[in-house]
Design an enzyme around this catalytic site. Structure first.
Site, PDB file in Angstrom:
ATOM      1  N   LYS B  80       0.105  14.204  -3.590  1.00 36.67           N
ATOM      2  CA  LYS B  80       1.119  13.442  -2.859  1.00 36.67           C
ATOM      3  C   LYS B  80       2.111  12.865  -3.862  1.00 36.67           C
ATOM      4  O   LYS B  80       1.721  12.507  -4.991  1.00 36.67           O
ATOM      5  CB  LYS B  80       0.431  12.322  -2.074  1.00 36.67           C
ATOM      6  CG  LYS B  80       1.339  11.543  -1.121  1.00 36.67           C
ATOM      7  CD  LYS B  80       0.542  10.518  -0.320  1.00 36.67           C
ATOM      8  CE  LYS B  80       1.389   9.719   0.645  1.00 36.67           C
ATOM      9  NZ  LYS B  80       0.594   8.754   1.431  1.00 36.67           N
ATOM     10  N   SER B 155       1.330   8.713   6.369  1.00 33.70           N
ATOM     11  CA  SER B 155       2.415   9.078   5.484  1.00 33.70           C
ATOM     12  C   SER B 155       2.132  10.315   4.629  1.00 33.70           C
ATOM     13  O   SER B 155       3.061  10.901   4.079  1.00 33.70           O
ATOM     14  CB  SER B 155       2.732   7.902   4.566  1.00 33.70           C
ATOM     15  OG  SER B 155       1.658   7.637   3.695  1.00 33.70           O
ATOM     16  N   SER B 179      -3.100   6.720   6.381  1.00 31.09           N
ATOM     17  CA  SER B 179      -2.132   7.709   5.907  1.00 31.09           C
ATOM     18  C   SER B 179      -2.723   9.033   5.444  1.00 31.09           C
ATOM     19  O   SER B 179      -1.977   9.991   5.225  1.00 31.09           O
ATOM     20  CB  SER B 179      -1.285   7.121   4.784  1.00 31.09           C
ATOM     21  OG  SER B 179      -0.257   6.342   5.322  1.00 31.09           O
TER      22      SER B 179
END
Lengths: 467, 495
Positions: B80, B155, B179
């Site tokens: 990420k 997210s 997330s």
């Protein structure tokens, strides 16, 4: 106060002063995204030591908080500090004058925090630079109760505090390097009033002298306002050293809202009994205890003891000298007289000079035996102090050893008597001062090496004997 | 069958048997990226293929020398974009950090590199991990591989979509309030958030420090355990990382011990939860019963307070964590500024998106003097109560099962102007963050062709048993091999 740890408080960068700007930094103290603080246990040891020396209650539980404010020298935009659970509370420091406690100042709290960087402004180029080297230097903040009653007491407090920190080797307290800084709050009240008036905080006082002058200025400023029936408003003012004045920085309404909250990146500090006991054991004899020992056991006068303990190095020098020459009063006289004078002249600290306690002891032993004159001793001291050389060698090289030999001295005495018939007349005529003159002449003849006592006796027997 | 279709574990086995090379796997992933990435937009940065390949060659050499230290050696993976990488930009999905190269690797980046995995890129995310749809990325939204009109969740939407689209064998995400789990649920992959403190946060760009935890996005539970074996463990650079003996999560994964007791909070099957979601999760729960798991309805009394408490704690911490972005030391700097204060103001105005600004303002307000006790302090108290609720439940239950998200993936743009509805997506995921507990989302069914996730929450540091249980449940559910059908470039969409 900056704590004298090896590394910074939340990263492993060295804790050093005077490096090239922005060379002593890492992702943690630069506050780079993703970096995390790791608490330096050594800072805890030193702060606990200082807290114990200041008679504080050390908290078994304390924690770190974030103090949020935005400033160019603070790369994370918050300072890691301690807010509602400080490391230590409720201590005190006694202020001494001539061996008596004149005031007990209550220490309200002592906590740990990190230092910020440093801004430098180039007014010519109209730009500013920031040096992050100081970011993360461990700081210990001490807050006192409103107990001091005059600028003198405030200065005395600072001096006493500095002494304790030096004794415990927790901070080097160099104001010129910023390792000891102070903000002072001051409020006045009418005679007889119990409640203190509005307080005003003064910042930017960078020396003990500045603190004294800043407070003195502020007392006068506030007193004048009150006498005109004006009111003092709570505010923060800035001391301007060159102008000798304080200026308004911000009023109470404009005070920062620091939005403190618990630092989520660090666990609370939990101390145990064993750790406190261990640190307590490491505490050295503190200045006040040392002074009373000097007075009670070594027979020094209070003012002498106070000067000696003003720096741990000076007191150590004194005691080390006593190891080899056990006359406290004589050693003290020499230290407080000639040696302090020499230090002042050269601008050095006692720990920086090559002159040692052994040298002083040797010199005093030679002097006591009468092997050199008092005047020569001073000369030898200066020489030995300057070059760090052995006093015995200086005495030998310079041929300063005192002449005790009566036969050798009789010769000089006869020559002086022959050469100064006028003085001889005067003496015999009852002017006893003429004797001092004649002794002086013999000393001159022998280049100061004659033992004045023996010369005196020889002259008397010559002059009085013929009578 | 293409190599990119293998799970990480299958690929590793093929490597060990010398059926394929690390270069073959890497080539296959890059081929897949070239074919479908335009449809998914899961990456912010794709690493130069030649770089990844030369790393694959090196790893292959060490593999041939018999170095079998780590089982995922030679497997391509994705991080990420809030996890620091020395050689690739780390943007946090924000214009504020566009083009920012951190001068160091995160702890997990180091660990994965030491383990010989091959980084292929950095995945898209909601800006500073604030969001539940990846629509808050400063760059572009990521699309759900199951239907490109729908969001992938967030997210860590990029990471989840890339795993679902087979553009990476596995990915790391970060989970502050769901997330990792929520996008896993919406994309039909396994998303796991470990116990707070199990994986070092060093080098994870902070959103809300007391809640952030790095997690995994994988094709199945076995891959999850294998990745966790690499990234879990104490790190002295993170003071909240817990020192404890290292466990092996992938060993004995199939050996689920005796029967478990599982609690089902009745509050999690009420209003606001889609019927199909309830149905799919209940089907999963029935499967558990078939293998002798004791299922009990329980009460999770303070669940309704979890979400507001979460949004106070998270925004408060983020207001402090994000205050450092001022355009001076690194990252974006406004070119329109005329003086210093203008520079700060304009940099933030142009550099941050609306959701970040909203949360920073909320958090600043919650911490302000006069409001602290009513908001932040109260939220901390709720947090303690939630933790105690869980402690009580775990006194006589091994796990708690609930939906991961109350809905399946929603349409692009559907909730973007309605932050409160968007926040409701996190209702079942935030409690695990507030209490610091391990929680996993595994695919359990479909609704209108979109995946549904089932969430299992466990006791602190009980990852081993949680993964064993999840592994068994996964095999009973029999949905893990259903994969999205993405039209490749050049292919015509027939609908």
């Amino acid at each position: 106060m900056e704590l004298q740890t090896e590394s910074k408080i939340f990263c492993s960068c060295p804790n050093r002063f005077g490096e090239k700007p922005n060379t002593n930094v890492c992702p943690v103290c630069l506050g780079l995204p993703g970096s995390l603080p790791v608490f330096n246990k050594n800072a805890l040891e030193l702060a606990v030591k200082a807290a114990l020396a200041l008679n504080c209650q050390v908290a078994y539980y304390s924690k770190f908080d974030r103090k949020n404010y935005f400033y160019p020298d603070l790369p994370k935009a918050y300072q890691i500090s301690q807010y509602d659970y400080p490391l230590a509370k409720e201590g005190f420091l006694d202020l001494l004058k001539d061996g008596h406690v004149i005031r007990r100042v209550i220490i309200e709290r002592l906590h740990l925090e990190e230092d910020a960087g440093k801004l430098m402004h180039d007014h010519e180029k109209a730009c500013s630079y920031v040096d992050f080297n100081r970011c993360g230097v461990p700081l210990m903040e001490i807050v006192t109760a409103p107990d001091m009653r005059s600028p003198q007491e405030a200065q005395l407090f600072l001096e006493s505090l500095r002494r304790i920190l030096l004794y415990t080797a927790t901070s080097d307290c160099k104001m010129e390097e910023g390792s000891l800084r102070c903000d002072a709050n001051i409020s006045l009240r009418q005679h007889g009033e119990k409640l203190l008036g509005e307080k005003v905080e003064i910042k930017n006082m960078n020396s003990f002298r500045a603190a004294f002058k800043g407070l003195e200025y502020e007392i006068n400023r506030q007193a004048e306002i009150l006498q005109r029936n004006g009111t003092i408003s709570q505010e923060t003012r800035r001391w301007d050293e060159s102008q000798g004045k304080t200026y308004e920085m911000r009023s109470k309404e404009k005070e920062h809202d620091y939005r403190y909250f618990p630092e989520p990146d660090l666990p609370p500090l939990v101390l145990n009994e064993a750790m406190l006991a261990r640190i307590k054991k490491q505490l050295p004899e503190l200045p006040v205890q040392r002074a009373s020992r000097f007075i009670e056991e070594l027979g020094l006068r209070p003012y002498q003891a106070e000067i000696l303990i003003s720096s741990p190095a000076l007191a150590n020098f004194f005691e080390d000298t006593l190891q080899h020459f056990s006359e406290p009063q004589i050693v003290c006289n020499w230290l407080l007289g000639d040696i302090l004078r020499l230090l002042k002249e050269t601008g050095q600290e006692i720990e920086e000079v090559a002159f040692t306690p052994q040298y002083l002891a040797e010199l005093l032993a030679v002097l006591e035996k009468g092997d050199i004159s008092g005047r020569s001793a001073k000369e030898v001291l200066e020489e030995s102090f300057k070059y760090g050389s052995n006093p015995r060698r200086i005495i030998e090289e310079k041929g300063l050893a005192q002449i005790d030999d009566e036969r050798e001295l009789s010769e000089a005495v006869s020559q002086v008597l022959i050469g100064n018939p006028g003085a001889v007349e005067d003496y015999r005529g009852g002017n006893k001062k003429a004797l001092t003159f004649l002794v002086g002449m013999v000393m001159k003849q022998t280049k100061g090496q004659a033992n004045p006592k023996i010369v005196m006796n020889l002259l008397r027997s010559e002059l009085d004997g013929e009578n | 069958m293409e190599l990119y279709e293998l799970t990480a574990c299958q690929a590793a086995n093929a490597l060990a048997k010398k059926e394929v090379t690390a270069c073959d796997l890497t080539e296959s992933i890059y081929k897949r990226i070239a074919a479908v990435e335009d449809k998914i937009k899961g990456f912010i940065t794709v690493r130069e293929k030649q770089e990844a390949l030369s790393e694959a060659v090196q790893v292959q050499d060490s593999l041939e020398k018999g170095d079998k230290l780590a089982s995922l050696r030679g497997i391509p993976m994705t991080l990420k974009d809030n996890i620091c990488t020395l050689n690739l930009p780390t943007t946090c999905g924000s214009k504020m950090l566009q083009g920012y190269y951190p001068p160091y690797d995160a702890h997990v980046t180091e660990k994965l590199q030491e383990a010989g995995t091959i980084l292929v890129g950095k995945s898209n995310m909601d800006e500073f991990a604030m969001g539940s749809s990846t629509e808050n990325s400063s760059f572009y939204p990521t699309l759900n591989p199951w239907n490109q009109h729908y969001v992938p969740g967030g997210s860590s939407g990029g990471s989840a979509a890339l795993v679902a689209a087979r553009e990476t064998f596995f990915a790391l995400g970060s989970d502050t309030g769901g997330s990792v789990r929520q996008p896993a649920s919406l994309c039909g992959v396994v998303g796991f958030k470990p116990t707070y403190g199990l994986v070092s946060r060093y080098g994870l760009i902070a959103f809300a420090s007391s809640l952030d935890q790095i997690g995994t996005l994988t094709r199945d539970v076995r891959d999850c355990a294998m990745v966790l074996d690499i990234i879990a463990g104490h790190d002295s650079r993170d003071s909240t990382s817990v020192p404890r003996e290292k466990e092996n999560y992938s060993r004995d994964l199939e050996k689920s011990s005796s029967s478990f007791r599982v609690g089902i909070p009745r509050e999690c099957f009420g209003q606001g939860v889609e019927e199909d979601v309830k149905k799919a999760v209940k089907r999963g729960i029935e499967k558990c019963q078939q293998i002798g798991t004791v299922i009990e309805e329980i009460s999770f009394p303070h669940n309704e307070h979890a979400l507001p408490a979460y949004y106070l704690v998270a925004t408060a911490e983020s207001s402090s964590n994000l205050a450092r972005y001022d355009g001076i030391q690194y990252g974006f700097r406004s070119k329109k500024a005329e003086n210093l204060h203008d520079l700060y103001r304009k940099t933030r105005e142009e550099g941050f998106g609306p959701e970040v600004k909203r949360r920073v303002m909320l958090g600043t307000y919650a911490l302000s003097s006069g409001y602290y006790d009513a908001y932040y302090l109260k939220a901390l108290k709720v947090r303690t109560i939630i933790r105690k609720d869980f402690e009580k439940i775990f006194e006589d239950h091994d796990f708690v099962i609930m939906p991961t998200s109350p809905t399946v993936a929603f349409a692009m743009g559907e909730k973007v102007d309605d932050p409160l509805t968007m926040y409701l997506n996190d209702i079942f995921t935030v409690p695990a963050n507030l209490a610091g507990l391990p929680a996993i989302s595994i695919p359990c069914g479909f609704s209108r062709g979109l995946p549904v996730g089932l969430q299992v929450v466990g006791r602190p540091f009980d990852e081993k048993r949680l993964l064993q249980f999840s592994y068994k449940l996964e095999s009973l559910l029999q949905v893990k091999d259903i994969k999205p059908d993405i039209a490749e470039v050049g292919q015509t969409d027939i609908s």
